[in-house]
Write an enzyme that holds these catalytic residues in place. Structure first.
Site, PDB file in Angstrom:
ATOM      1  N   ASP A 119       0.786  -1.184  -0.048  1.00  0.00           N
ATOM      2  CA  ASP A 119       0.038   0.024   0.061  1.00  0.00           C
ATOM      3  C   ASP A 119       0.848   1.084   0.016  1.00  0.00           C
ATOM      4  OD1 ASP A 119      -3.096   1.135   0.748  1.00  0.00           O
ATOM      5  OD2 ASP A 119      -1.357   2.163   1.771  1.00  0.00           O
ATOM      6  N   ASP A 142      -6.862   5.731 -10.921  1.00  0.00           N
ATOM      7  CA  ASP A 142      -8.069   5.349 -11.022  1.00  0.00           C
ATOM      8  C   ASP A 142      -9.035   6.747 -10.746  1.00  0.00           C
ATOM      9  OD1 ASP A 142     -10.831   4.535 -10.840  1.00  0.00           O
ATOM     10  OD2 ASP A 142     -10.178   2.482 -10.074  1.00  0.00           O
TER      11      ASP A 142
END
EC number: 2.1.1.33
Length: 237
Positions: A119, A142
């Site tokens: 992450d 995104d």
């Protein structure tokens, strides 16, 4: 994108973490699996909650470029090959992409690249020393194009201040997106962010720099008349 962000209520009480990526692990090809097994010990960085010694990691002192969410890694490898005087670190949460990147890097003879499969927010917080980056790259994250999902977009006020901490003075945060609405969102957030200066002569976008390769997806978009927006903001304090 491989990131999480904390969410607080109006009183500052922690509520939950919002993920800015959807985990699409997929299946590793034999080539990707082989690359991970053979090349991870050489080019991979295991997550650990402590700052990296970047000079020891690369065996030299050189400007460090960090890319968040490199996908399959083709562009990142090309950039590293074209700039051997710089050190590159890529963060990607999806292991097939990491395997593909390692394999491509080996084929290209690239030695100035390291990768992390974790992450990105946690990596930034725990592993990247403050003031250590010449550039942080965020290409085609995104867009979370539905209005109710805009809070999931990675470019948010708190996150860009986390990035600012990691950039050296004069270091740059380079973003690119093919969603105009997201480009406008990025511009709004960055223009309001303390400690940054837009490098655009027109106060908004910059032409695609030579060092950012055109992706196949982007080339197809150009043929169809789709736009791509690059933003480069410099840390000034």
């Amino acid at each position: 994108m491989p990131v999480t962000q904390d969410v607080f209520n109006e009183d500052g009480k922690f509520m939950r973490k919002i993920r800015s990526f959807v985990r699409r692990e997929g299946r590793l090809t034999k080539g990707q699996e082989k690359a991970l097994e053979e090349l991870w010990p050489v080019m991979g960085i295991d997550f650990a909650p402590e700052p990296l010694d970047l000079v020891a990691l690369f065996g030299r002192e050189a400007p460090v470029v960090l890319e968040i969410g490199f996908g399959m890694g083709a562009s990142l490898v090309e950039m590293a090959k074209n700039a051997p005087e710089k050190n590159f670190i890529g963060i990607e949460v999806h292991s097939p992409g990491v395997g593909a990147c390692l394999g491509t890097a080996q084929e290209a003879g690239v030695t100035n690249l390291r990768v992390i499969c974790h992450d990105a927010v946690e990596v930034l917080e725990h592993m990247i020393p403050n003031g250590s980056l010449a550039c942080l790259q965020l290409f085609f994250p995104d867009p979370w194009h539905k209005s109710r999902h805009h809070k999931r977009r990675i470019v948010q006020p708190a996150f860009v201040q986390d990035i600012r901490q990691k950039l050296a003075i004069g270091g740059v945060f380079h973003m690119a997106t093919d969603w105009e609405n997201y480009a406008e969102h990025m511009l709004e957030v960055m223009s309001a962010a303390e400690g940054y200066e837009n490098t655009s002569a027109t106060g908004n976008w910059v032409p695609r720099p030579d060092w950012r390769p055109l992706t196949k997806f982007e080339q197809r978009g150009h043929r169809l008349g789709h736009g791509v927006w690059d933003l480069i903001f410099k840390r000034v304090n």
